[in-house]
Design a protein around this motif. Structure first.
Motif, mmCIF file in Angstrom:
data_model
loop_
_atom_site.group_PDB
_atom_site.id
_atom_site.type_symbol
_atom_site.label_atom_id
_atom_site.label_comp_id
_atom_site.label_asym_id
_atom_site.label_seq_id
_atom_site.Cartn_x
_atom_site.Cartn_y
_atom_site.Cartn_z
ATOM 1 N N VAL A 451 0.844 -1.207 0.000
ATOM 2 C CA VAL A 451 0.000 0.000 0.000
ATOM 3 C C VAL A 451 0.877 1.253 0.000
ATOM 4 C CG1 VAL A 451 -1.830 1.255 1.209
ATOM 5 C CG2 VAL A 451 -1.804 -1.250 1.270
ATOM 6 N N VAL A 452 1.950 1.250 0.788
ATOM 7 C CA VAL A 452 2.853 2.407 0.845
ATOM 8 C C VAL A 452 3.441 2.670 -0.547
ATOM 9 C CG1 VAL A 452 4.997 3.340 1.839
ATOM 10 C CG2 VAL A 452 3.407 2.057 3.296
ATOM 11 N N ASP A 453 3.864 1.607 -1.182
ATOM 12 C CA ASP A 453 4.457 1.757 -2.529
ATOM 13 C C ASP A 453 3.471 2.385 -3.497
ATOM 14 O OD1 ASP A 453 6.907 0.770 -1.805
ATOM 15 O OD2 ASP A 453 6.455 -1.318 -2.383
ATOM 16 N N GLU A 454 2.228 1.909 -3.448
ATOM 17 C CA GLU A 454 1.210 2.445 -4.347
ATOM 18 C C GLU A 454 1.010 3.939 -4.130
ATOM 19 O OE1 GLU A 454 -1.367 -1.700 -4.365
ATOM 20 O OE2 GLU A 454 -2.332 0.141 -3.616
ATOM 21 N N ILE A 455 0.944 4.323 -2.861
ATOM 22 C CA ILE A 455 0.679 5.739 -2.565
ATOM 23 C C ILE A 455 1.881 6.608 -2.957
ATOM 24 C CG2 ILE A 455 0.281 7.385 -0.664
ATOM 25 C CD1 ILE A 455 -1.547 5.189 0.544
ATOM 26 N N ILE A 456 3.079 6.099 -2.749
ATOM 27 C CA ILE A 456 4.280 6.850 -3.140
ATOM 28 C C ILE A 456 4.316 7.036 -4.661
ATOM 29 C CG2 ILE A 456 6.809 6.628 -3.388
ATOM 30 C CD1 ILE A 456 6.900 5.785 -0.469
ATOM 31 N N ALA A 457 3.987 5.950 -5.374
ATOM 32 C CA ALA A 457 4.015 6.006 -6.838
ATOM 33 C C ALA A 457 2.990 6.997 -7.370
ATOM 34 C CB ALA A 457 3.752 4.604 -7.404
ATOM 35 N N ALA A 458 1.845 7.120 -6.676
ATOM 36 C CA ALA A 458 0.777 7.979 -7.171
ATOM 37 C C ALA A 458 0.976 9.448 -6.812
ATOM 38 C CB ALA A 458 -0.565 7.470 -6.631
ATOM 39 N N ASN A 459 1.925 9.749 -5.942
ATOM 40 C CA ASN A 459 2.076 11.131 -5.475
ATOM 41 C C ASN A 459 3.524 11.622 -5.517
ATOM 42 O OD1 ASN A 459 -0.786 11.717 -4.278
ATOM 43 N ND2 ASN A 459 -0.214 9.726 -3.418
ATOM 44 N N PRO A 460 4.099 11.693 -6.722
ATOM 45 C CA PRO A 460 5.512 12.058 -6.816
ATOM 46 C C PRO A 460 5.817 13.458 -6.235
ATOM 47 C CG PRO A 460 4.469 11.987 -8.986
ATOM 48 C CD PRO A 460 3.482 11.409 -8.029
ATOM 49 N N ALA A 461 4.888 14.405 -6.433
ATOM 50 C CA ALA A 461 5.141 15.762 -5.938
ATOM 51 C C ALA A 461 5.262 15.771 -4.412
ATOM 52 C CB ALA A 461 4.020 16.701 -6.381
ATOM 53 N N GLN A 462 4.353 15.049 -3.753
ATOM 54 C CA GLN A 462 4.380 14.954 -2.288
ATOM 55 C C GLN A 462 5.678 14.304 -1.809
ATOM 56 O OE1 GLN A 462 2.486 15.903 0.229
ATOM 57 N NE2 GLN A 462 0.965 16.972 -1.007
ATOM 58 N N VAL A 463 6.150 13.318 -2.587
ATOM 59 C CA VAL A 463 7.375 12.612 -2.198
ATOM 60 C C VAL A 463 8.547 13.595 -2.148
ATOM 61 C CG1 VAL A 463 9.041 10.840 -2.855
ATOM 62 C CG2 VAL A 463 6.585 10.387 -3.075
ATOM 63 N N GLN A 479 -2.561 8.678 4.712
ATOM 64 C CA GLN A 479 -3.116 8.090 3.490
ATOM 65 C C GLN A 479 -3.171 6.562 3.585
ATOM 66 O OE1 GLN A 479 -4.422 9.838 0.734
ATOM 67 N NE2 GLN A 479 -4.243 11.411 2.311
ATOM 68 N N VAL A 480 -2.108 5.983 4.153
ATOM 69 C CA VAL A 480 -2.054 4.517 4.260
ATOM 70 C C VAL A 480 -3.141 4.029 5.220
ATOM 71 C CG1 VAL A 480 -0.631 2.531 4.939
ATOM 72 C CG2 VAL A 480 0.421 4.468 3.742
ATOM 73 N N LEU A 481 -3.271 4.720 6.327
ATOM 74 C CA LEU A 481 -4.291 4.307 7.308
ATOM 75 C C LEU A 481 -5.680 4.414 6.693
ATOM 76 C CD1 LEU A 481 -2.902 5.888 10.623
ATOM 77 C CD2 LEU A 481 -2.855 3.475 9.928
ATOM 78 N N LYS A 482 -5.867 5.482 5.912
ATOM 79 C CA LYS A 482 -7.152 5.689 5.260
ATOM 80 C C LYS A 482 -7.427 4.563 4.254
ATOM 81 C CE LYS A 482 -9.371 9.570 2.943
ATOM 82 N NZ LYS A 482 -9.019 10.867 2.339
ATOM 83 N N ALA A 483 -6.401 4.257 3.469
ATOM 84 C CA ALA A 483 -6.544 3.232 2.440
ATOM 85 C C ALA A 483 -6.815 1.850 3.033
ATOM 86 C CB ALA A 483 -5.287 3.193 1.560
ATOM 87 N N ALA A 488 -4.410 -0.917 9.405
ATOM 88 C CA ALA A 488 -2.955 -1.118 9.417
ATOM 89 C C ALA A 488 -2.393 -0.696 10.770
ATOM 90 C CB ALA A 488 -2.320 -0.287 8.308
ATOM 91 N N ASN A 489 -1.476 -1.473 11.272
ATOM 92 C CA ASN A 489 -0.831 -1.155 12.542
ATOM 93 C C ASN A 489 -0.059 0.158 12.375
ATOM 94 O OD1 ASN A 489 1.143 -0.941 14.561
ATOM 95 N ND2 ASN A 489 1.029 -3.146 14.950
ATOM 96 N N PRO A 490 -0.461 1.227 13.089
ATOM 97 C CA PRO A 490 0.119 2.546 12.853
ATOM 98 C C PRO A 490 1.634 2.586 13.030
ATOM 99 C CG PRO A 490 -1.760 2.680 14.357
ATOM 100 C CD PRO A 490 -1.475 1.238 14.147
#
Ligand code: ADP
Ligand code: MG
Length: 502
Positions: A451-463, A479-483, A488-490
């Motif tokens: 999930v982390v990888d997906e979110i990183i890939a989708a948000n290059p500007a934020q990265v 975002q990960v917790l939301k997804a 997910a264990n915080p």
């Protein structure tokens, strides 16, 4: 050893136009004995019954009727005395207090002036954690209640309801050890709490089952200390007595008003006349009712219809042995046994049912966590619906189950709150609900990483931003917790996000 040590609070000081003044307050509390029958008759004490339906011949003072003492009421007075750590008088006696009033058909009230059943005791009045006032009890005596005159039902007539006539009261007389309005209310609250633990008085103030005559005087700073050293009342100011208060709020307002009234008179060069006053809640004032009557005005004499009351030490010992754990001891035990703060222990021991509920949840679990859940989640939720702990839809076993799921890493704190709401509204076994609804926390790092990888890939500007400013990594965690629907264990998410962002 239980630690019951505390510091005395400062007395309330009121600044007059010319000087500072301190308050001195003593209370005579009338507590209705939780008995189904009256003190000297078998008539019912049921509240709200049809007027004049609970009246035995002796209550109506029919000629030739004789009072017969109700042993259960005597036992409750002894229990109350023991609960207030007071001496019990094995010999006591009843006296007639003579006065004429339509709601008192006998023409006298049977009371105990010379030989009360309970002697000196004390009440610890908690004001803040570690701060409390020790209020000495002078005596407790048993007496009859009067009936009720009703003047507002008809413009030309008054009515009388004798249902309350002859109901057993315990009059609990304090020493003048109370030093402010808040303390007076807290004192009444503490008496009520102790009597509810003991089961001797239900303490329902609205129904008039707990009422207080409030004695108020004022004195210059330092005078009270002289009284304490010598027990000489001449160091204190003249008092006025405000009759029959049955609300904590009014008790405080009446004391405040009365103290200021007395201060104004004294600073004006006047003198306080000892008298009985009434509080008018609409006007927020006290007004004179009658000048203070003395014992001789009542022509007290031993009641010839009743033998002196002699009880045996063995009976008193039996009652002592049957006393429950009382609020002060329970609170101190909760602090030591469960590691709670004094404040939380106070909240949980406010009544016996809450204390028992908490203990059932805390049994075999972390006491502090159990206290948090009971106070913040459960009490908070119950309060919203004005429910009592006894009406809680969540049982201690269910709440314990939720706490176990958090402790076992099965659910996060956030999911636990959702789970609590489900159990509260729909019931069910917490573990089964978690399994059935797929609420289990994801601790599988592989799954979280994906999930982390997906979110990183989708948000290059934020990265880019987060790489420059590590504080922004929190956005990814969110975002990960939301997804993952909060599953997910915080802690795992935090670690993985931090690692991936370098
Ligand atoms: P009485 O028999 O006239 O009712 P008590 O001595 O029994 O008088 O006192 C009645 C109540 O008044 C008690 O609660 C006592 O503590 C309280 N009291 C006595 N003196 C004072 C005072 N100077 N200021 C405030 N309260 C007082
Ligand atoms: Mg009195």
């Amino acid at each position: 050893m239980l630690d019951l040590s505390f510091e005395a609070p400062a007395p309330k000081v009121i600044s007059g136009a010319k000087a500072d003044w301190e308050l001195v307050i003593g209370l005579e509390v009338h507590a209705q004995v939780a008995s189904r029958a009256k003190l000297f008759s078998g008539a019912s004490t049921q509240f709200g019954a049809e007027p004049n339906s609970n009246v035995a011949f002796v209550d109506a003072a029919m000629p030739g009727m004789l009072p017969v003492i109700n042993e259960f009421c005597v036992e409750q007075a002894v229990r109350t005395g023991l609960g207030l750590k007071a001496g019990i008088n094995l010999f006591s006696a009843f006296d007639r207090k003579n006065y004429f009033y339509p709601d008192l058909p006998q023409g006298y009230q049977i009371s105990q002036l010379y030989h009360p059943i309970v002697g000196e005791g004390e009440v610890i009045v908690d004001m803040a954690p570690g701060v409390a006032r020790r209020v000495r009890i002078e005596r407790i005596h048993l007496e009859q209640d009067a009936g009720k005159s009703i003047h507002d039902m008809d413009p030309n007539m008054s009515f009388v309801d004798l249902n309350r006539t002859g109901v057993a009261l315990m009059e609990i007389v304090s020493r003048p050890d109370i030093r402010g309005p808040e303390e007076a209310a807290a004192y009444v609250g503490k008496l009520r709490q102790i009597m509810r633990y003991l089961g001797t008085c239900d303490g329902n103030m609205q129904n008039g089952n707990l009422r207080a005559d409030v004695n108020v005087s004022v004195c210059p700073p330092g005078a009270y200390e002289k009284y304490q050293e010598t027990q000489d009342f001449s160091h204190l100011g003249t008092r006025c007595e405000i009759k029959n208060m049955n609300s904590m709020r009014f008790i405080q307002a009446a004391i405040e008003y009365e103290a200021r009234r007395q201060i104004a008179i004294l600073e004006d060069g006047g003198q306080i006349v000892q008298e009985t006053r009434l509080y008018d809640p609409d006007k927020g004032e006290t007004r004179s009712m009658r000048s203070k009557e003395e014992a001789h005005d009542y022509r007290y004499f031993p009641c010839p219809d009743l033998l002196p009351l002699e009880i045996e030490q063995a009976w008193v010992d039996d009652i002592q042995a049957s006393l429950p754990e009382l609020p002060d001891e329970k609170k101190a035990r909760f602090v030591t046994q469960f590691g709670l703060t004094e404040y939380d222990a106070g909240v949980l021991t406010a009544d016996v049912d809450s204390a028992a509920y908490f203990e059932a949840v805390a049994e075999g679990r972390d006491g502090k966590i159990a206290a948090n859940w009971v106070i913040n989640e459960l009490f908070g939720r119950l309060k919203k619906e004005e429910h009592d702990i006894t009406a809680s839809p969540v049982t201690p076993a269910q709440l314990g189950g939720i706490i176990d799921l958090i402790a076992g890493g099965d659910i996060s704190g956030k999911i636990a709150k959702e789970l609590f709401e489900i159990v509260y509204t729909a019931g069910g076994d917490p573990a089964e609900i978690v399994a059935a609804r797929g609420m289990k926390q994801v601790t599988d790092t592989g799954a979280i990483e994906k999930v982390v990888d997906e979110i990183i890939a989708a948000n290059p500007a934020q990265v880019e931003k987060a790489k420059a400013n590590p504080k922004l990594a929190g956005w990814f965690v969110g975002q990960v917790l939301k997804a993952t629907g909060g599953k997910a264990n915080p802690q795992a998410v935090n670690e993985i996000v931090a690692r991936k962002l370098g």
